[in-house]
Motif scaffolding. Structure first.
Motif, short mmCIF file in Angstrom:
data_model
loop_
_atom_site.label_atom_id
_atom_site.label_comp_id
_atom_site.label_asym_id
_atom_site.label_seq_id
_atom_site.Cartn_x
_atom_site.Cartn_y
_atom_site.Cartn_z
N ARG A 170 0.89 -1.16 0.07
CA ARG A 170 0.00 -0.12 0.03
C ARG A 170 1.05 1.15 0.13
N THR A 171 1.95 1.25 0.81
CA THR A 171 2.86 2.42 0.96
C THR A 171 3.52 2.68 -0.47
N PHE A 172 3.95 1.25 -0.82
CA PHE A 172 4.93 1.31 -2.27
C PHE A 172 4.19 1.81 -3.46
N VAL A 173 2.81 1.54 -3.49
CA VAL A 173 1.92 1.77 -4.53
C VAL A 173 1.57 3.18 -4.58
N PHE A 174 1.45 3.78 -3.31
CA PHE A 174 1.02 4.95 -3.30
C PHE A 174 2.50 5.97 -3.53
N GLY A 175 3.43 5.54 -3.12
CA GLY A 175 4.81 6.15 -3.69
C GLY A 175 4.65 6.45 -4.97
N ASP A 176 4.31 5.15 -5.88
CA ASP A 176 4.31 5.13 -7.28
C ASP A 176 3.41 6.10 -7.85
N VAL A 177 2.20 6.29 -7.16
CA VAL A 177 1.39 7.10 -7.70
C VAL A 177 1.94 8.66 -7.51
N LEU A 178 2.40 8.90 -6.36
CA LEU A 178 3.10 10.07 -6.01
C LEU A 178 4.00 10.64 -7.23
N ARG A 179 4.78 9.73 -7.26
CA ARG A 179 5.88 9.98 -8.32
C ARG A 179 5.20 10.10 -9.80
N ARG A 180 4.42 9.14 -10.16
CA ARG A 180 3.82 9.62 -11.43
C ARG A 180 3.02 10.81 -11.70
N TYR A 181 2.23 11.04 -10.30
CA TYR A 181 1.43 12.42 -10.45
C TYR A 181 2.39 13.62 -10.48
N LEU A 182 3.64 13.69 -10.02
CA LEU A 182 4.30 14.68 -9.98
C LEU A 182 4.90 14.71 -11.64
N LYS A 183 5.08 13.62 -12.27
CA LYS A 183 5.59 13.51 -13.45
C LYS A 183 4.37 14.10 -14.37
N PHE A 184 3.21 13.60 -14.27
CA PHE A 184 1.66 14.01 -14.95
C PHE A 184 1.72 15.73 -14.77
N LYS A 185 2.23 16.21 -13.57
CA LYS A 185 2.45 17.63 -13.46
C LYS A 185 3.46 18.47 -14.26
N GLY A 186 4.22 17.51 -14.89
CA GLY A 186 5.43 18.21 -15.61
C GLY A 186 6.54 18.21 -14.85
N TYR A 187 6.69 17.60 -13.78
CA TYR A 187 8.15 17.74 -13.08
C TYR A 187 9.03 16.65 -13.87
N GLU A 188 10.23 17.08 -13.60
CA GLU A 188 11.29 15.99 -13.89
C GLU A 188 11.74 15.33 -12.66
N MET A 189 11.52 13.95 -12.70
CA MET A 189 11.73 13.24 -11.46
C MET A 189 13.08 12.61 -11.06
N THR A 190 13.60 12.80 -9.71
CA THR A 190 14.71 11.90 -9.32
C THR A 190 14.27 11.61 -8.40
N HIS A 191 13.95 9.97 -8.17
CA HIS A 191 13.32 9.23 -7.06
C HIS A 191 14.15 8.33 -6.71
N VAL A 192 14.20 8.29 -5.51
CA VAL A 192 15.24 7.25 -4.76
C VAL A 192 14.36 6.34 -4.01
N PHE A 193 14.75 5.00 -3.85
CA PHE A 193 13.97 4.29 -3.10
C PHE A 193 14.88 3.25 -2.98
N ASN A 194 15.27 3.08 -1.70
CA ASN A 194 16.31 2.15 -0.87
C ASN A 194 15.72 1.00 -0.57
N LEU A 195 16.70 -0.25 -0.63
CA LEU A 195 16.60 -1.44 -0.36
C LEU A 195 17.37 -1.76 1.07
N THR A 196 16.73 -1.87 2.39
CA THR A 196 17.36 -2.13 3.47
C THR A 196 17.97 -3.64 3.49
N ASP A 197 19.37 -3.78 3.27
CA ASP A 197 19.65 -5.40 2.93
C ASP A 197 20.36 -5.69 4.38
N VAL A 198 20.56 -5.04 5.16
CA VAL A 198 21.16 -5.27 6.41
C VAL A 198 20.42 -4.88 7.71
#
Ligand code: AMP
Ligand code: ZN
Length: 466
Positions: free
Chosen positions: A42-70
């Protein structure tokens, strides 16, 4: 004008990026110790929609999404299996991306792993030691909360009276900390213990919070636009990220903070520790489609809790089916040239309402309502013969626009006809007889892409649609 709730100010604010036309955003990703559950998604899909809506509004995105692997859980599981943490996390990283992609999410620009950024974490910790925001105790390094007067500005937790560990949320562990609120930046581990890294302040491993300060600032700069994650990350994780980053740079860390609410089940938060969860794979095995799961997760605005039920998921399944049929119906319709003004107005209204809804703190529920209104009106127009060819193009264009943000219609897969399937199967049999296995495998894959499953039986090849 896009407005959304900023956890930092506890107000709905107009969005003003730091740099015109660009958005730099960090969202905390999964801990890859197990399969992600649909609450995490739910949290990650919302993050995706947030990202896509900002692109829809014309912004160029740099989106960082980390993996906690320790982290402690990963270390424990790897130890129990007598393998390295990398060996343990590798399959879960792969499963995570498979699920993430299957749910129709766009891959963020940067997807860094904590273990690949230990040097950056060490630099920040060294800086905090040098400027008095950190100290050593029994070989480990702690953050000195009293050196950061702004501590608590995000979570607004009143720490008065809790300084020495009165609250159950503050871990009073066995180490000798100056203050119970102080948290570990670097944990001492024995020279031969795994995992461990060398640092000027000793052999050890990072605390949980430092990784996100290091990875966000590395890729987005010391100050960036948006930082997000699930509600539970506000405290202590994000509060501590602010303390580390701002304590180190002396600059504002993130301008906006966005936190999404929990997915619940029977009104209890879905979580691994409670055991009351479904993974994406569990639901797929029960025959639910990724689009329906995604639709369900977006059906409630992100700041409201969502209670998961199978009735709700079943309802989402019928809704996405209806939406897909609608798109097919419109695209197959034989329409007269031109446009009918009332029909055109329905499409324009839907587009405007969609944007108004999303501009209003990403109200996905209202955005979906705008889409359903248009579907209803265009269906009526179709039956009345009020859909001109220009309207038809406008409807399909609007659907593409909605879906560039929500991703609930999915890609258009052409329906493969039974006769074509039979033809391909015959060709595959022929290829096998000629020992041309490359071609026979290619045909099997081609059919699999169309959700056609082949079964080799003693009576020949059987096939079915998935
Ligand atoms: P984790 O893999 O535990 O680090 O969690 C990944 C993300 O999922 C974090 O942003 C959490 O806040 C979020 N999360 C965990 N449980 C839920 C839930 N039931 N509903 C929504 N988000 C959740
Ligand atoms: Zn984080």
């Amino acid at each position: 004008m896009l407005r959304f709730f900023n956890t930092l100010s506890r107000k709905v604010e107009e969005f003003q990026p730091l740099e015109a036309g660009k958005v730099r955003m960090y969202i905390c990703g999964p801990t890859v110790w197990n399969f992600a559950h649909i609450g995490n998604f739910r949290t990650f899909v919302f993050g995706d929609v947030l990202r896509r809506y900002l692109k829809f509004k014309g912004y160029e995105m740099t989106h960082v999404f980390n993996l906690t692997d320790v982290d402690d859980r990963i270390i424990k599981e790897a130890k129990a299996r007598n393998i390295s943490i990398d060996e343990f996390t590798a399959p879960f990283i792969q499963y995570f991306w498979e699920d993430f992609d299957a749910l129709g999410n766009e891959r963020p620009e940067v997807t860094p792993r904590a273990t690949h950024h230990i040097a950056e974490m060490i630099d920040i910790i060294q800086n905090l030691l040098d400027n008095g925001h950190a100290y050593e105790s029994e070989g480990s390094i702690y953050y000195r909360i009293t050196a950061f007067p702004d501590y608590g500005k995000l979570s607004k937790i009143n720490f008065a009276g809790n300084i020495h560990g009165g609250s159950e949320r503050i871990d009073t562990d066995k180490y000798d900390k100056e203050d119970a609120r102080d948290f570990a930046l670097w944990k001492l581990v024995g020279k031969d213990e795994q995992p461990g890294w060398d640092a000027p302040f000793g052999h050890g491993r990072p605390g949980w919070h430092i990784e996100c300060s290091a990875m966000s600032m590395k890729y987005l700069g010391e100050t960036f636009d948006i930082h997000g994650g699930g509600m539970d990350l506000q405290f202590p994780h994000h509060e501590n990220e602010i303390a580390q980053s701002e304590g180190s740079t002396g600059k504002l860390f993130s301008k906006y903070w966005i936190h999404s609410e929990f997915l619940k089940i029977d009104d209890v938060t879905m979580s691994k520790s409670k055991g009351n969860f479904f993974t994406f794979r569990d639901l797929r095995e029960q025959g639910y489609s990724p689009l329906a799961i995604r639709y369900l997760l977006l059906s409630v605005p992100y700041r409201k809790q969502l209670n998961f039920t199978f009735e709700g998921l079943q309802g989402a399944e019928s809704t996405v089916e209806r939406l897909r049929n609608f798109r097919r119906l419109v695209s197959d319709a034989k329409t007269p040239a031109g446009s009918v003004p009332a029909t055109k107005a329905s499409v324009d209204t839907a587009l405007a309402d969609f944007e108004t809804a999303m501009d209003d703190d990403f109200n996905t529920a209202s955005a979906l309502a705008a889409i359903h209104d248009m579907v209803r009106e265009i269906n009526t127009a179709l039956t009345k013969g009020d859909l001109g060819s220009d309207d038809q193009a406008a409807v399909l264009d609007a659907v593409a626009k909605f879906d560039s943000v929500l991703g609930i219609f999915g890609t258009e897969v052409s329906e493969i006809l039974d006769a074509d399937i039979e033809k391909l199967i015959a060709e595959r049999q022929e290829a096998r007889r000629n020992r041309n296995f490359a071609r026979s495998d290619e045909i099997r894959d081609l059919l699999a892409e169309q959700n056609i499953i082949l079964e080799d039986t003693k009576d020949g090849v059987r096939w079915k649609r998935k």
